[in-house]
Structure formats: structure tokens, C-alpha cells
Write an enzyme that holds these catalytic residues in place. Structure first.
Site, short mmCIF file in Angstrom:
data_model
loop_
_atom_site.label_atom_id
_atom_site.label_comp_id
_atom_site.label_asym_id
_atom_site.label_seq_id
_atom_site.Cartn_x
_atom_site.Cartn_y
_atom_site.Cartn_z
N ASP A 184 59.38 26.32 37.93
CA ASP A 184 58.64 26.63 39.06
C ASP A 184 57.23 27.33 38.70
O ASP A 184 57.08 28.37 38.94
CB ASP A 184 59.51 27.74 39.94
CG ASP A 184 58.79 28.23 41.32
OD1 ASP A 184 58.14 27.60 41.72
OD2 ASP A 184 59.27 29.16 41.81
N ASN A 189 54.04 33.07 39.10
CA ASN A 189 54.87 33.35 38.03
C ASN A 189 54.20 33.40 36.68
O ASN A 189 54.85 33.51 35.68
CB ASN A 189 55.94 32.35 38.13
CG ASN A 189 56.65 32.38 39.43
OD1 ASN A 189 57.05 33.39 39.91
ND2 ASN A 189 57.44 31.06 39.70
N ASP A 204 60.21 35.06 37.16
CA ASP A 204 61.04 34.04 37.91
C ASP A 204 61.44 32.72 37.19
O ASP A 204 60.88 31.55 37.72
CB ASP A 204 60.16 33.95 39.23
CG ASP A 204 60.17 35.04 40.23
OD1 ASP A 204 60.77 36.14 39.85
OD2 ASP A 204 59.42 35.09 41.17
#
Length: 267
Positions: A184, A189, A204
Site C-alpha cells: 500500500d 505511508n 501501515d
């Protein structure tokens, strides 16, 4: 769900709600700024445990990421406490500042992709993610906010079938270019030092696992697109990313494929 009673060190520190994630998890920041707690309901306890295990493994590889501090389970859910990564999310930077941070972000991604894939215990393969997408579509749970404008009015079943047609080619590519992926790799992030514009770490990491490197490249390119002030700035960032990673000729069809698949896997 009130899990504040389970947060550690409550006699020494306060905990402030930060946000509710896309998954529905609750996130708290410790008042000294040095730790975060993520709380998940029972239905998502296994996924949060997966993030805990990924953080523990990745931290052991020397990659800058949160370190697991505490793990608590109860009848209502689970609580993961981890150290904070200093800096600000890349999503909070202006376009010009993001461009300054971009080379460091590319290098950080390269470090992750350079880990021995055969030693990573986590699988984020195309077969797993397509199965997840099929389940999300079957449950009519596709989050349309994640879809590009041109797909907003297209039935989810048609979007899934479009992805499915390309699977044989993408399976073959994944076999020859499998790396440890963030899973992701969006702007929120990547953590950035706002003074030096160096990437301080990744957060994350619940979707970390081995996959085609274009899983990360597609999301990184697409998610940053709205930050650029001009086509020239976007082209410069594109070139920096792929040159830094040693990719001479970016595969734009692979980029497009993973951008079509990813929105169908959230739900």
C-alpha cells in the site's frame, strides 16, 4: 468499542484519538508523540495480528518501520502498540517539497524491494489479491471512492472481468519479478523529515508481502499524481522513481493493471 482502558502506560501518558482508518481500526497517539496504538474489532483481529507479525519481521531486517511495543487481546478486539516514525506523511507535503523528498522515498522503496524475497514469510501474490477482489465484488462491497473517475459508473463485475482477462500475462511476470512489497505504497505511508526531506521510514504495513514490484510502483505513481503542479513535474518524478530503482523502460501496462486491481481489494 471502548478500548481506551487497555492502552498501556495510562498512568504516565495520555492517548489521543488520531483517526479511524479505512479498515475501521481506531488509531491513538501517545501524548509524548513516541508511540501509536491501533485497535481493531474482533472481525479484524486476524488482520491486525498480521500487521504485528509483518512489523516484527521487517524491523528485524533493518528497514525503518515501527517497532512492536505491546500486543493485547480481549473479547472485543485487539490492540497493537508500536513506536512512532518521526516526520510527517508525504501526503502532507506541497508538490515542490514532495519532489525534494521523492529521491529518498524511491531509495527507501528500493531497500524494501531489495530484501531477499525467498526469506519473506508473507505472501501478497496476485492470486491472493484477485481472490480478495472477487470476494469484495461478490459482496457488493467495492468502495467507489477508490475508483478512478472513468470507472465510477462501471459495474463492479465488469471491472473484475477486465482484470481477469489480463491475469495469465501478469502471473507470468510475477514469477520473474517477485520482490518484498509494501502493498500500500501511498503517500500517507511514507514518513518524511520536513527539514531534510529524507524519508524516515514506512508505516501501515499490513499488506506487506512478496509480489510483483509494480504493485508498489503503480500506487506510488498514481497516489502522488494529484500533488504535482504540472505535467513536467509529474514526468520528472516518474523518471526519478524508475531511474533510482534501475528500471530503464517502465512497463506502463503493468502499472495500469495494478491500478485497476487495487481498488477492488478494499471492502
Amino acid at each position: 468499542m471502548d478500548w481506551t482502558y487497555a492502552l498501556p502506560d495510562r498512568n504516565r501518558f495520555g492517548w489521543t484519538p488520531v483517526r479511524t482508518g479505512e479498515s475501521g481500526d481506531l488509531v491513538y497517539q501517545r501524548d509524548d508523540g513516541r508511540a501509536f496504538a491501533k485497535i481493531a474489532p474482533v472481525a479484524r483481529s486476524a488482520e491486525l495480528a498480521g500487521e504485528r507479525d509483518r512489523l516484527a519481521w521487517l524491523h528485524g531486517q533493518g528497514v525503518a518501520c515501527p517497532e512492536v511495543v505491546d500486543w493485547r487481546e480481549g473479547g472485543e478486539g485487539t490492540c497493537l502498540v508500536m513506536t512512532a516514525i518521526p516526520g510527517v506523511p508525504a501526503a502532507d507535503l506541497s508538490g515542490s517539497d514532495l519532489l525534494k523528498a521523492w529521491p529518498s522515498m524511491a531509495r527507501q522503496l528500493g531497500i524494501l524491494h531489495g530484501l531477499p524475497a525467498d526469506q519473506c514469510p508473507f505472501d501478497r501474490s496476485l492470486s491472493i489479491m484477485f481472490e480478495r477482489a472477487a470476494d469484495v465484488v461478490a459482496r457488493k462491497a467495492v468502495n467507489r471512492d477508490f475508483l478512478p473517475d472513468e470507472d465510477m459508473n462501471t459495474p463492479a463485475r465488469e471491472l473484475l472481468e477486465r482484470v481477469e482477462r489480463d491475469l495469465p500475462t501478469r502471473f507470468e511476470q510475477e514469477l520473474t519479478d517477485r520482490v518484498v512489497c509494501h502493498g500500500d505504497a501511498c503517500m500517507p505511508n511514507f514518513m518524511i523529515d520536513p527539514e531534510s526531506f529524507q524519508c524516515t521510514g514506512l508505516i501501515d504495513l499490513g499488506r506487506l508481502g512478496t509480489a510483483d514490484r509494480y504493485v508498489d510502483l503503480a500506487l506510488m505513481v498514481a497516489n502522488a499524481r494529484e500533488s504535482w503542479a504540472s505535467r513536467e513535474e509529474e514526468a520528472e518524478a516518474f523518471a526519478i522513481l524508475f531511474n533510482t530503482l534501475g528500471i530503464k523502460i517502465p512497463d506502463k501496462e503493468r502499472l495500469a493493471f495494478y491500478l485497476r486491481l487495487d481498488p477492488l481489494t478494499w471492502g
